[in-house]
Design an enzyme around this catalytic site. Sequence first.
Site, short mmCIF file in Angstrom:
data_model
loop_
_atom_site.label_atom_id
_atom_site.label_comp_id
_atom_site.label_asym_id
_atom_site.label_seq_id
_atom_site.Cartn_x
_atom_site.Cartn_y
_atom_site.Cartn_z
CG ASP A 34 -5.23 17.60 13.37
OD1 ASP A 34 -5.28 18.66 12.72
OD2 ASP A 34 -4.71 17.50 14.50
CE1 TYR B 175 -11.11 18.38 19.20
CE2 TYR B 175 -10.78 20.49 20.28
CZ TYR B 175 -10.95 19.75 19.13
OH TYR B 175 -10.96 20.37 17.92
#
Lengths: 244, 244
Positions: free
Chosen positions: B52, B110
């Site tokens: 994103d 992540y």
Amino acid sequence: MRYLITFSYDGTNFEGYQIQPELRTVQGCLEKALTFINQKKETKVVASGRTDKGVHAIHQKAHFDLQVEITIEKLKRALNSNLPDDIYVKNVEKVDEEFHARYMVKEKEYRYYLNLGEYNPLERNYVFQCCHSLDIEKIKEGITYFLGTHDFRAFVTENVEKENCVRTISDVKVEIDDNNHLVLIFKGSGFLKYQVRNMVGLLIRIGERKRDVVDVRKMLEAKKRIESTPRAPACGQYLIDVIY
Amino acid sequence: MRYLITFSYDGTNFEGYQIQPELRTVQGCLEKALTFINQKKETKVVASGRTDKGVHAIHQKAHFDLQVEITIEKLKRALNSNLPDDIYVKNVEKVDEEFHARYMVKEKEYRYYLNLGEYNPLERNYVFQCCHSLDIEKIKEGITYFLGTHDFRAFVTENVEKENCVRTISDVKVEIDDNNHLVLIFKGSGFLKYQVRNMVGLLIRIGERKRDVVDVRKMLEAKKRIESTPRAPACGQYLIDVIY
């Protein structure tokens, strides 16, 4: 009432510390916020000194006078809510009316950060991406020649005939930090415009074995820029602390 | 010839990874550089997945096909000299024509970085400036409820009725790094849009003692967003690695 503030800023998006008409500067943002807090009375800020465009600060200090009555806690909150997100006031204290943030500086500490490894896009504005190995032992030797009181005319911009360029460097250090950056540390009573970046530029050349360690002494003795050494980029430089 | 690249980017000034007309995206920059290298033949890039707007990557991976003959060393150099300074290609390798950067992902890692201390303007785009203390023991307990295979519908955006939201999280960890940041680590086969930031948002609430650790299990079991938890800001999120 006179106040002393300790503040930090990211120099990336400022045209330097010092106020300039129409340009985004740290001093300009501080004075705008303080003028608002000080019931719209124009308020001037006196910092320990300027930093160049792109140079960062961890503990920069400055004084100013306010007419309004305000606690130091409220003043800190009011400043931070009126400042952009790349400046942050860490501490506010009341000081004597005689206190002067520039004239009374005893010592300043600057650090210069270099990445000798592979280019890192995430730190491009915060660490000079030198990206090749340097002879750190040579840099450690060369940096010690800066210690003491010297005429630093050779390490400022050209055409500064009139200015007094005698300054004292009281401590130097070379470290590798936790992020594997080479860190060059300078402490002294005061530093001239571009002095740190010009000293670092020569030290990089020494680390590349393109200049000799004694060139530091030669340049100091010559008292002029005998040969141009590239000025290290602003993004690696940090004003770490100011001692009064 | 098919190539696999490993690259890093600073998400701050991109409108996300995925190409969008008129907007500055990571994929857009990569395809522009590759099309130039590939003798102006339009070249498409297939990454391991999107990130994103504002999310960073340390080892993102992507494949593409080139018609031109070029060594991997020259291709790395050509890419880096045609890319902006906030993207850097770390590695280039030749892969089999069957290799697919998205379909063949085995595991992704992540990390999410939080500063629980005082606001730091220098890391405002790189670490979420949470700036208050959290109950780390509660977060350590809460995060383990994400482990395993679950329907993560409650941790994506609303109105995703049709999509398969079953994903497996194989490892989670909570660490304090050298810079005194709280780091939340997630490894799994794949992650849905906003999943990491929604999971972190709930964990922050748990750390603030505004939600209970069992709310993780409750939300997973409900398979819908029972109550809105704030999505953690993008700037703290990093795609650390992709394993094939």
